[in-house]
Write a protein that holds these residues in place. Sequence first.
Motif, PDB file in Angstrom:
ATOM      1  N   THR A   1       0.837  -1.192   0.000  1.00 25.51           N
ATOM      2  CA  THR A   1       0.000   0.000   0.000  1.00 25.51           C
ATOM      3  C   THR A   1       0.872   1.242   0.000  1.00 25.51           C
ATOM      4  N   SER A   2       0.271   2.355  -0.334  1.00 27.97           N
ATOM      5  CA  SER A   2       0.908   3.660  -0.227  1.00 27.97           C
ATOM      6  C   SER A   2       2.197   3.722  -1.048  1.00 27.97           C
ATOM      7  N   THR A   3       3.186   4.411  -0.520  1.00 25.63           N
ATOM      8  CA  THR A   3       4.426   4.655  -1.241  1.00 25.63           C
ATOM      9  C   THR A   3       5.291   3.408  -1.261  1.00 25.63           C
ATOM     10  N   ARG A   4       5.635   2.955  -2.480  1.00 28.27           N
ATOM     11  CA  ARG A   4       6.453   1.756  -2.620  1.00 28.27           C
ATOM     12  C   ARG A   4       7.734   2.013  -3.402  1.00 28.27           C
ATOM     13  N   ILE A   5       7.703   2.895  -4.390  1.00 27.90           N
ATOM     14  CA  ILE A   5       8.879   3.192  -5.205  1.00 27.90           C
ATOM     15  C   ILE A   5       9.250   4.654  -4.999  1.00 27.90           C
ATOM     16  N   LEU A   6      10.507   4.896  -4.621  1.00 25.62           N
ATOM     17  CA  LEU A   6      10.978   6.260  -4.384  1.00 25.62           C
ATOM     18  C   LEU A   6      12.303   6.498  -5.106  1.00 25.62           C
ATOM     19  N   ARG A   7      12.610   7.785  -5.280  1.00 24.47           N
ATOM     20  CA  ARG A   7      13.878   8.172  -5.898  1.00 24.47           C
ATOM     21  C   ARG A   7      14.446   9.372  -5.147  1.00 24.47           C
ATOM     22  N   THR A   8      15.740   9.504  -5.200  1.00 18.65           N
ATOM     23  CA  THR A   8      16.410  10.678  -4.647  1.00 18.65           C
ATOM     24  C   THR A   8      17.516  11.106  -5.592  1.00 18.65           C
ATOM     25  N   SER A   9      17.763  12.407  -5.660  1.00 22.68           N
ATOM     26  CA  SER A   9      18.876  12.935  -6.457  1.00 22.68           C
ATOM     27  C   SER A   9      19.925  13.614  -5.584  1.00 22.68           C
ATOM     28  N   ASP A  10      19.630  13.682  -4.263  1.00 22.78           N
ATOM     29  CA  ASP A  10      20.582  14.318  -3.359  1.00 22.78           C
ATOM     30  C   ASP A  10      20.896  13.460  -2.143  1.00 22.78           C
ATOM     31  N   ALA A  11      20.459  12.225  -2.148  1.00 19.15           N
ATOM     32  CA  ALA A  11      20.696  11.279  -1.056  1.00 19.15           C
ATOM     33  C   ALA A  11      20.103  11.763   0.259  1.00 19.15           C
ATOM     34  N   THR A  12      19.130  12.644   0.177  1.00 18.50           N
ATOM     35  CA  THR A  12      18.511  13.170   1.397  1.00 18.50           C
ATOM     36  C   THR A  12      16.993  13.226   1.269  1.00 18.50           C
ATOM     37  N   THR A  13      16.529  13.861   0.217  1.00 19.91           N
ATOM     38  CA  THR A  13      15.096  13.985   0.009  1.00 19.91           C
ATOM     39  C   THR A  13      14.628  12.942  -0.995  1.00 19.91           C
ATOM     40  N   TRP A  14      13.424  12.415  -0.755  1.00 16.69           N
ATOM     41  CA  TRP A  14      12.916  11.323  -1.574  1.00 16.69           C
ATOM     42  C   TRP A  14      11.562  11.701  -2.153  1.00 16.69           C
ATOM     43  N   GLN A  15      11.366  11.321  -3.401  1.00 15.90           N
ATOM     44  CA  GLN A  15      10.100  11.545  -4.087  1.00 15.90           C
ATOM     45  C   GLN A  15       9.501  10.194  -4.468  1.00 15.90           C
ATOM     46  N   SER A  16       8.197  10.070  -4.290  1.00 19.13           N
ATOM     47  CA  SER A  16       7.532   8.839  -4.683  1.00 19.13           C
ATOM     48  C   SER A  16       7.319   8.809  -6.183  1.00 19.13           C
ATOM     49  N   VAL A  17       7.650   7.684  -6.795  1.00 18.17           N
ATOM     50  CA  VAL A  17       7.301   7.448  -8.194  1.00 18.17           C
ATOM     51  C   VAL A  17       6.414   6.204  -8.275  1.00 18.17           C
ATOM     52  N   THR A  18       5.709   5.948  -7.155  1.00 19.36           N
ATOM     53  CA  THR A  18       4.748   4.858  -7.141  1.00 19.36           C
ATOM     54  C   THR A  18       3.605   5.142  -8.105  1.00 19.36           C
ATOM     55  N   GLY A  19       3.224   6.405  -8.173  1.00 20.61           N
ATOM     56  CA  GLY A  19       2.209   6.834  -9.126  1.00 20.61           C
ATOM     57  C   GLY A  19       0.934   6.020  -9.018  1.00 20.61           C
ATOM     58  N   SER A  20       0.519   5.433 -10.133  1.00 19.89           N
ATOM     59  CA  SER A  20      -0.761   4.722 -10.203  1.00 19.89           C
ATOM     60  C   SER A  20      -0.635   3.226  -9.973  1.00 19.89           C
ATOM     61  N   LEU A  21       0.482   2.775  -9.420  1.00 14.66           N
ATOM     62  CA  LEU A  21       0.623   1.348  -9.121  1.00 14.66           C
ATOM     63  C   LEU A  21      -0.483   0.959  -8.153  1.00 14.66           C
ATOM     64  N   PRO A  22      -1.361   0.016  -8.531  1.00 14.21           N
ATOM     65  CA  PRO A  22      -2.546  -0.266  -7.706  1.00 14.21           C
ATOM     66  C   PRO A  22      -2.196  -0.759  -6.301  1.00 14.21           C
ATOM     67  N   SER A  23      -3.069  -0.437  -5.375  1.00 15.89           N
ATOM     68  CA  SER A  23      -2.937  -0.953  -4.020  1.00 15.89           C
ATOM     69  C   SER A  23      -3.097  -2.463  -4.052  1.00 15.89           C
ATOM     70  N   GLY A  24      -2.424  -3.142  -3.129  1.00 13.22           N
ATOM     71  CA  GLY A  24      -2.471  -4.596  -3.080  1.00 13.22           C
ATOM     72  C   GLY A  24      -1.321  -5.263  -3.787  1.00 13.22           C
ATOM     73  N   ILE A  25      -0.458  -4.470  -4.406  1.00 10.21           N
ATOM     74  CA  ILE A  25       0.700  -5.007  -5.124  1.00 10.21           C
ATOM     75  C   ILE A  25       1.951  -4.714  -4.302  1.00 10.21           C
ATOM     76  N   THR A  26       2.592  -5.747  -3.801  1.00 10.19           N
ATOM     77  CA  THR A  26       3.794  -5.587  -2.977  1.00 10.19           C
ATOM     78  C   THR A  26       5.023  -5.432  -3.863  1.00 10.19           C
ATOM     79  N   ALA A  27       5.831  -4.450  -3.557  1.00  8.55           N
ATOM     80  CA  ALA A  27       7.064  -4.217  -4.312  1.00  8.55           C
ATOM     81  C   ALA A  27       8.187  -5.033  -3.686  1.00  8.55           C
ATOM     82  N   ASN A  28       8.315  -6.287  -4.110  1.00  8.65           N
ATOM     83  CA  ASN A  28       9.355  -7.160  -3.569  1.00  8.65           C
ATOM     84  C   ASN A  28      10.744  -6.765  -4.040  1.00  8.65           C
ATOM     85  N   CYS A  29      10.851  -6.453  -5.331  1.00  9.04           N
ATOM     86  CA  CYS A  29      12.165  -6.189  -5.922  1.00  9.04           C
ATOM     87  C   CYS A  29      12.016  -5.204  -7.071  1.00  9.04           C
ATOM     88  N   LEU A  30      13.136  -4.654  -7.498  1.00 11.82           N
ATOM     89  CA  LEU A  30      13.126  -3.516  -8.412  1.00 11.82           C
ATOM     90  C   LEU A  30      14.315  -3.581  -9.339  1.00 11.82           C
TER      91      LEU A  30
END
Length: 800
Positions: free
Chosen positions: A647-676
């Motif tokens: 649920t919620s935020t699963r995929i994130l990115r950072t360009s400064d190793a400090t602040t993170w932005q979610s790129v989970t976008g429209s990935l439906p709820s119920g899908i576990t992000a095991n690996c990337l």
Amino acid sequence: MLMSGGTLSRMNSLGWTVRLPVQVAALGVAVCTLVGACAPAPVRGPDGSPLRTISGENPRTRKGFGPPPPGHPRIVGEAVPAAVLNGSAGLAPGAELAWTFIGPRPLANDYWAGNGNSGGRVVGIACHPTDPAIAYAASASGGIWKTMDSGLSWTPMSDQAPILNHGAIAIDRQNPESIWAGTGEYTVSSTGAGVLRSLDGGQTWTQFGAAALGSARCSGIAVVSSDDPAVPSALHWTGSLGYRVSRDGGATWSAGIGLGADCSSLVVHPVTPSIVYVARYGQGIYKSTDAGANFVKLTGGLPTTGLHRIVLAIAPSQPSTLLALFINSSGGLLGLYRTTDDGATWAAISGVPDFPLPQGWYDASISIDPANPNRYFGGGVDTYSVAGIVESTNAGASWTDISSNGGRIHPDHHWIAWGADGVPWFAHDGGVSRRVGSTWQNRSGNLGAVQIYAIDQHDTLTNHIAIGTQDAGSARKTSSSLTFTQTYTGDGGACETDPATSSMTWPTYPYLRVIRCINSWCVDISGAWTGDTRDWISPIALDLSSPTTLYAGSNRIWRNTAAGTGSTWTAISTTTVGSGGTISCIAPVPGMPDHLWVGNSRGGVYRTADGGTTWLLARASDNTAIGTICPMPGDPTSAYICRVTNTSTRILRTSDATTWQSVTGSLPSGITANCLAIDWGRGLPGIIVGSGAGVYASFDHGVSWIRSGTTLPNVNTSQVQINAAARTAVLATYGRGAWRSSLPDPADFNVDGTVDGADLGVILSQWGPCTATWGCAGDLNRDGEVDGSDLGALLSSFGS
């Protein structure tokens, strides 16, 4: 930005990163030197065959860790969300990744299968009532398989079912085209999703009880026939939820009065099906005489203390006789009890070998020959413990361990079924075996249900692939064949392949036992971390910027700078980087020596830019494990991560190793992000997520997601890895082996399968400098500007 020249992307063991080409000579060590360092005379078994072990190792110890811990994040899996199945989840219609199965089928030379074949863990078997050649196998997490030739060949039947985790399977004996399968493996707490029914011999499946049974795991299922194959007179179910019965073909379910939660076994009287026996975990045995409406607890000589799991069996030819196998708190035999008066009185059978010890909570089975009420089989662990398969032909007066009598059967036994010809079939961690007379028949070779924890593909020899598996050891293949060959037995974990040779790999064993192998010649090079907290599958990662450097993670980070020849490890961090948990992934930054990212089981992310002298917190822990870190090549502060949650935020990115932005976008709820995995070969990086039931990909930074729903089973995934030079991805699944897919052409911006006018329009609309932090789709060479060189690259692919 990307480093100049071609790049190769591969696994950072439990996470993923991108690697740069490395010449063979860069390793700086001759192969003959390596062989001399790690190839002593092999340990051999009683038959003279090499055990594929380290020098001096007792092979019995290789099974000491047992099965995976119940509920471990790597094994739970999930059902495909209903919104995804019914098309309401808002997934994109683009061209999905096209996956091809690449093995193992079989996993060959498995020591614990008598140097025979393994095909993956099977927990249940249902034999056709009149055709001895037909049987159905419920694999633990790879769906239902069918054989029509006594197990010589198997066909996957339920790849597109909502869930592939199973605990039990039953056949309607009056209507043998009707098959019922209970989902969720009871003993290891993998996720369930009701029951599945097929009315056409396994060709198609319908889900029932998803709401009533929820995610409960199944321990038993029994069908009472009627004239309507779709609506049996009764469908009995036991599992972690307790006992349930359906009298309308699975549409509604009710609990039996007098029973509580967590029921570990059930049997139905074969002549008077209104009589039902249910074993309740830790409580005892209950009997119903009204088809499951009401239950009464049986006493009459049964144990009342020290009991845990209970497994039942009934004698079809003399149904007043039942056996009850009681497991104690140590996973051993509390007692085997028998009744000959329909459960009124029970007596312990003396002299029974402790065949379940020490894993009776996981592998314990008991069965009575349908034609002979005095012939019993018990299935437990193996002779390296106490016993594996034991047989009595005189009602328990004496017993014989037949695990290695007449051939060899793989350890860890879960179910015993009987064919129409009286031949017993055995389900175990290696697959399926049959006992014909006094001879074992291995029937696992054609199964493709191996549970893979980890995968690693050679950078240039793309058919050279290493895997770590559940109870089929570490294995590799070096050709396009589907056959993988075991290199190290037991359970395999994270693995790495040497990019400079075609023969050296670093497999691991549970809880961070690190091995170096030249082909099948192996040596233990583990470090001094036995006092550290370690995960069941702990990460290792090879640093391609310094290709003899191997990292390992316990609750801190260790480094071996001569992993090709040496076994010296140095701790380069404190346990702070574990955030009170364990290291879950390690990711060297491609092209930047001494730059390293690590994630932990508590959700924390740390990095070092000086080889571990100092560590910087990049993300505070939030009690959700980090599944993968993917650093941007040549950039010390940019990375993607996935959080292992659905649920919620699963995929994130950072360009400064400090602040993170979610790129989970429209990935439906119920899908576990095991690996990337990140496809750095596109102007805007592509994102590939392995979930608890399949793969999802986004090529617009999470705005839209495409599901791999046609060519890939709905299976739990463990690892995904990209080879950028070959433009392919390989996938490890926990239950359906390994798979490979080509990646979309980087110029196919809308991922519709063709580079065409729409893609040309993207180039023209983005013409000029690219100021976006993460790149522009049209900047194919990632030089910071969409220009003529990018247009030329697109035109060269136009129409493809």
